[in-house]
Design a protein around this motif. Structure first.
Motif, PDB file in Angstrom:
ATOM      1  N   LEU A 131      18.706   4.212   4.175  1.00  9.08           N
ATOM      2  CA  LEU A 131      19.224   5.245   3.265  1.00  9.08           C
ATOM      3  C   LEU A 131      18.148   5.604   2.241  1.00  9.08           C
ATOM      4  CD1 LEU A 131      22.633   3.480   2.623  1.00  9.08           C
ATOM      5  CD2 LEU A 131      22.431   5.745   3.682  1.00  9.08           C
ATOM      6  N   HIS A 132      18.137   6.854   1.804  1.00  6.07           N
ATOM      7  CA  HIS A 132      17.195   7.251   0.749  1.00  6.07           C
ATOM      8  C   HIS A 132      17.856   6.930  -0.598  1.00  6.07           C
ATOM      9  CE1 HIS A 132      14.792  10.290   3.347  1.00  6.07           C
ATOM     10  NE2 HIS A 132      15.552   9.554   4.138  1.00  6.07           N
ATOM     11  N   GLY A 133      17.126   6.249  -1.478  1.00  7.13           N
ATOM     12  CA  GLY A 133      17.711   5.834  -2.753  1.00  7.13           C
ATOM     13  C   GLY A 133      18.179   7.004  -3.609  1.00  7.13           C
ATOM     14  N   ASN A 188       8.018  10.529   8.224  1.00 12.71           N
ATOM     15  CA  ASN A 188       7.300   9.324   8.623  1.00 12.71           C
ATOM     16  C   ASN A 188       8.218   8.140   8.954  1.00 12.71           C
ATOM     17  OD1 ASN A 188       4.762   8.511   9.300  1.00 12.71           O
ATOM     18  ND2 ASN A 188       4.078   8.061   7.222  1.00 12.71           N
ATOM     19  N   HIS A 189       9.528   8.266   8.718  1.00  5.87           N
ATOM     20  CA  HIS A 189      10.414   7.131   9.036  1.00  5.87           C
ATOM     21  C   HIS A 189      10.373   6.816  10.522  1.00  5.87           C
ATOM     22  CE1 HIS A 189      13.078   7.333   5.179  1.00  5.87           C
ATOM     23  NE2 HIS A 189      12.073   6.501   5.053  1.00  5.87           N
ATOM     24  N   HIS A 190      10.516   7.849  11.336  1.00  5.64           N
ATOM     25  CA  HIS A 190      10.557   7.646  12.785  1.00  5.64           C
ATOM     26  C   HIS A 190       9.256   7.010  13.291  1.00  5.64           C
ATOM     27  CE1 HIS A 190      10.892   8.347  17.018  1.00  5.64           C
ATOM     28  NE2 HIS A 190      12.093   8.884  16.917  1.00  5.64           N
ATOM     29  N   VAL A 241       0.873  -1.181   0.000  1.00  2.00           N
ATOM     30  CA  VAL A 241       0.000   0.000   0.000  1.00  2.00           C
ATOM     31  C   VAL A 241       0.915   1.238   0.000  1.00  2.00           C
ATOM     32  CG1 VAL A 241      -1.893   1.157   1.194  1.00  2.00           C
ATOM     33  CG2 VAL A 241      -1.670  -1.317   1.336  1.00  2.00           C
ATOM     34  N   GLY A 242       1.365   1.609  -1.178  1.00  3.04           N
ATOM     35  CA  GLY A 242       2.296   2.730  -1.319  1.00  3.04           C
ATOM     36  C   GLY A 242       3.659   2.410  -0.712  1.00  3.04           C
ATOM     37  N   GLY A 243       4.553   3.401  -0.783  1.00  6.30           N
ATOM     38  CA  GLY A 243       5.863   3.246  -0.150  1.00  6.30           C
ATOM     39  C   GLY A 243       5.714   3.156   1.363  1.00  6.30           C
ATOM     40  N   THR A 244       4.732   3.857   1.896  1.00  6.61           N
ATOM     41  CA  THR A 244       4.487   3.843   3.336  1.00  6.61           C
ATOM     42  C   THR A 244       4.181   2.419   3.811  1.00  6.61           C
ATOM     43  OG1 THR A 244       3.546   6.044   3.111  1.00  6.61           O
ATOM     44  CG2 THR A 244       3.094   4.889   5.169  1.00  6.61           C
ATOM     45  N   ALA A 288       9.938   0.771  -2.336  1.00  2.36           N
ATOM     46  CA  ALA A 288       9.750   1.577  -3.551  1.00  2.36           C
ATOM     47  C   ALA A 288       8.329   2.123  -3.601  1.00  2.36           C
ATOM     48  CB  ALA A 288      10.019   0.735  -4.792  1.00  2.36           C
ATOM     49  N   SER A 289       8.201   3.279  -4.248  1.00  5.97           N
ATOM     50  CA  SER A 289       6.897   3.928  -4.361  1.00  5.97           C
ATOM     51  C   SER A 289       6.669   4.369  -5.808  1.00  5.97           C
ATOM     52  CB  SER A 289       6.883   5.167  -3.454  1.00  5.97           C
ATOM     53  OG  SER A 289       5.801   6.004  -3.785  1.00  5.97           O
ATOM     54  N   CYS A 290       5.439   4.215  -6.294  1.00  4.50           N
ATOM     55  CA  CYS A 290       5.084   4.730  -7.630  1.00  4.50           C
ATOM     56  C   CYS A 290       4.280   6.016  -7.501  1.00  4.50           C
ATOM     57  CB  CYS A 290       4.268   3.696  -8.398  1.00  4.50           C
ATOM     58  SG  CYS A 290       5.144   2.164  -8.675  1.00  4.50           S
ATOM     59  N   SER A 291       4.205   6.560  -6.274  1.00  2.00           N
ATOM     60  CA  SER A 291       3.382   7.748  -6.048  1.00  2.00           C
ATOM     61  C   SER A 291       3.860   8.917  -6.892  1.00  2.00           C
ATOM     62  CB  SER A 291       3.414   8.132  -4.574  1.00  2.00           C
ATOM     63  OG  SER A 291       2.869   7.086  -3.796  1.00  2.00           O
ATOM     64  N   LYS A 292       5.186   9.158  -6.909  1.00  4.35           N
ATOM     65  CA  LYS A 292       5.694  10.352  -7.595  1.00  4.35           C
ATOM     66  C   LYS A 292       6.009  10.059  -9.058  1.00  4.35           C
ATOM     67  CE  LYS A 292       5.718  11.636  -3.441  1.00  4.35           C
ATOM     68  NZ  LYS A 292       5.682  12.654  -2.465  1.00  4.35           N
ATOM     69  N   ASN A 293       6.782   8.982  -9.313  1.00  4.82           N
ATOM     70  CA  ASN A 293       7.265   8.825 -10.691  1.00  4.82           C
ATOM     71  C   ASN A 293       6.191   8.334 -11.665  1.00  4.82           C
ATOM     72  OD1 ASN A 293       7.280   6.147  -9.924  1.00  4.82           O
ATOM     73  ND2 ASN A 293       9.515   5.950  -9.917  1.00  4.82           N
TER      74      ASN A 293
HETATM   75  N1  PMP Z   1       9.692   7.337   1.554  1.00  2.59           N
HETATM   76  C1  PMP Z   1      10.033   8.604   1.318  1.00  2.59           C
HETATM   77  C2  PMP Z   1      11.465   9.011   1.440  1.00  2.59           C
HETATM   78  C3  PMP Z   1       9.061   9.542   0.958  1.00  2.59           C
HETATM   79  O1  PMP Z   1       9.409  10.820   0.734  1.00  2.59           O
HETATM   80  C4  PMP Z   1       7.709   9.129   0.851  1.00  2.59           C
HETATM   81  C5  PMP Z   1       6.658  10.112   0.473  1.00  2.59           C
HETATM   82  N2  PMP Z   1       6.524  10.205  -0.890  1.00  2.59           N
HETATM   83  C6  PMP Z   1       7.410   7.783   1.099  1.00  2.59           C
HETATM   84  C7  PMP Z   1       8.420   6.911   1.448  1.00  2.59           C
HETATM   85  C8  PMP Z   1       5.981   7.275   1.048  1.00  2.59           C
HETATM   86  O2  PMP Z   1       5.518   7.114  -0.233  1.00  2.59           O
HETATM   87  P1  PMP Z   1       3.975   6.819  -0.532  1.00  2.59           P
HETATM   88  O3  PMP Z   1       3.325   8.143  -0.723  1.00  2.59           O
HETATM   89  O4  PMP Z   1       4.004   5.979  -1.765  1.00  2.59           O
HETATM   90  O5  PMP Z   1       3.400   6.072   0.628  1.00  2.59           O
END
Ligand code: PMP
Length: 392
Positions: free
Chosen positions: A176-178, A130-132, A99-102, A241-246
């Motif tokens: 790490l952020h990709g 949101n990492h923390h 469900v998204g990158g989250t 991985a997330s497809c939200s932005k790309n």
């Molecule tokens: N990881 C990072 C570094 C983000 O900036 C975000 C927000 N785009 C996400 C994960 C979560 O992505 P999504 O909106 O697909 O849940």
């Protein structure tokens, strides 16, 4: 009983978005939420996505349940997109749709105690907001390492990060952020990636690469180069991985969690474990976004051309903003905007100056001074540069 509920604060990002909506000034500019906007300030659905959706609607396939792992064509497509189509690592990885990158972050955070009980997750400071919360909600301990620029050349201060990571113990997770680091825009070079990879090997840390902006930095291959370097060198690695932005699929909640193993033997067991975690949470991921994404992976050219146009726009705004600030004689530290990558930057100003930007000029960023570069319409760049110069 409900009176026992401790007071909770609303999400600060959404509070700012609401304040923006109520601001009556015509010249107001919203640089808060991380969505891509085009030169006119709109977030359109990509044409490639619209075409895929039209084909999906016409085929009217059943909406009965799919696999627990999600859409298998999507899984195949995103694995190749992340690792490269011919990567030997493809044979020793297990990916499931999330469900998204989250969702992927939470799934992997829940998975970590299965392989490394008591692990600390090391996250960058500053880092993705949101990492923390996600890591601690999953019961992991948290460690922080500095993520900042070296003043003389705007590159990552690797020594500061390494100094903090000296505390990490075997079995800990290094997040790490990709690419396109959120919120700083400071990206590691390949030499830096190599140093992080060596550190993980020496200290027996588990790398977790979160890649939410592939294609927004230097290009789809370049942005995955660090992740691929790590994947080649490690027998155990986690990827979000997330497809939200790309793909601009934000609200369709389309992402993936990948686990790289030493060989193919444990892959089935890994998949069953991930599916069990997902089943106890949301059962299976939504299908629409992943069906669209699977079509984009199958016929990538039109989508990649659109993504490249987005990437160029972000790079152009960075250049234009930095040029304007240079013209005005603003301090050299503002030139970081030119070198940073992706949608976000942390402005080199104080929170009080950020307040002034909002109050006096109607320019909204987060309270931590993050702005969404892609939120700027081209004609707004000179006004933002002047306001920045005025408050600094
Ligand atoms: N990881 C990072 C570094 C983000 O900036 C975000 C927000 N785009 C996400 C994960 C979560 O992505 P999504 O909106 O697909 O849940």
């Amino acid at each position: 009983m409900i009176s026992r509920l401790a007071p909770a604060e609303s999400d600060p990002l959404w509070a700012l978005t609401t304040a923006f909506a109520h601001d009556q000034r015509e010249e107001k500019i919203d640089l808060v939420v991380g969505v891509y906007r085009d030169a006119e300030g709109k977030t359109p659905v990509m044409q490639a996505v619209q075409d895929a959706e039209a084909r999906l609607a016409a085929s009217a396939a059943s909406k009965s349940y799919r696999c627990l792992s999600g859409n298998l064509e999507f899984i195949d497509g995103i694995s190749r997109f992340l690792l490269g189509p011919d990567s030997p690592v493809l044979d020793r990885q297990c990916t499931i749709q999330t469900v998204g990158g989250t969702g992927a972050l939470r799934l992997l955070a829940d998975f970590i105690p299965h392989i490394s009980p008591g692990a600390t997750a090391w996250i960058s400071d500053p880092g993705y907001v949101n990492h923390h919360p996600i890591m601690s909600a999953a019961g992991l301990k948290l460690g922080a390492y500095r993520w900042q620029e070296q003043e003389h050349d705007h590159s990552l201060d690797l020594a500061a990060a390494m100094e903090d990571l000296a505390e990490a113990q075997a079995g800990d997770v290094l997040l790490l952020h990709g690419c396109c680091h959120n919120p700083s825009g400071i990206d590691p070079t390949l030499e830096h990636w190599q140093a992080f990879s060596d550190l993980c090997r020496e200290k027996k840390l588990i790398p977790l690469v979160d890649i939410a902006y592939q294609g927004f930095g230097d290009g789809i291959e370049e942005d995955a180069a660090g992740l691929r370097l790590m994947a080649r060198e490690h027998e155990l690695m986690l990827v979000v991985a997330s497809c939200s932005k790309n793909m601009g699929l934000y609200c369709e909640r389309t992402g993936a969690a990948m686990i790289i193993a030493p060989d193919a033997k444990p892959l089935e067991n890994i998949r069953f474990t991930l599916e069990r975690i997902a089943r106890a949470n949301y059962s299976m991921p939504p299908d629409h976004g992943s069906s669209v994404a699977a079509m984009l992976f199958q016929d990538p050219e039109p989508w990649l051309a659109e993504l490249e146009a987005c990437r160029r726009r972000v790079a152009d705004i960075r250049r234009d903003l930095a040029d304007e600030l240079l013209k005005l004689g603003a301090a050299e530290k503002f030139q970081s905007l030119r070198y940073q990558k992706g949608m976000f930057s942390l402005l080199p100003i104080t929170p009080a100056q950020m307040d002034r930007l909002r109050q006096d000029f109607g320019i909204y960023g987060t309270t931590s001074c993050r702005i969404n570069i892609a939120g700027l319409a081209s004609h707004q760049t000179p006004a933002v540069a002047k306001a920045l110069f005025a408050v600094s």
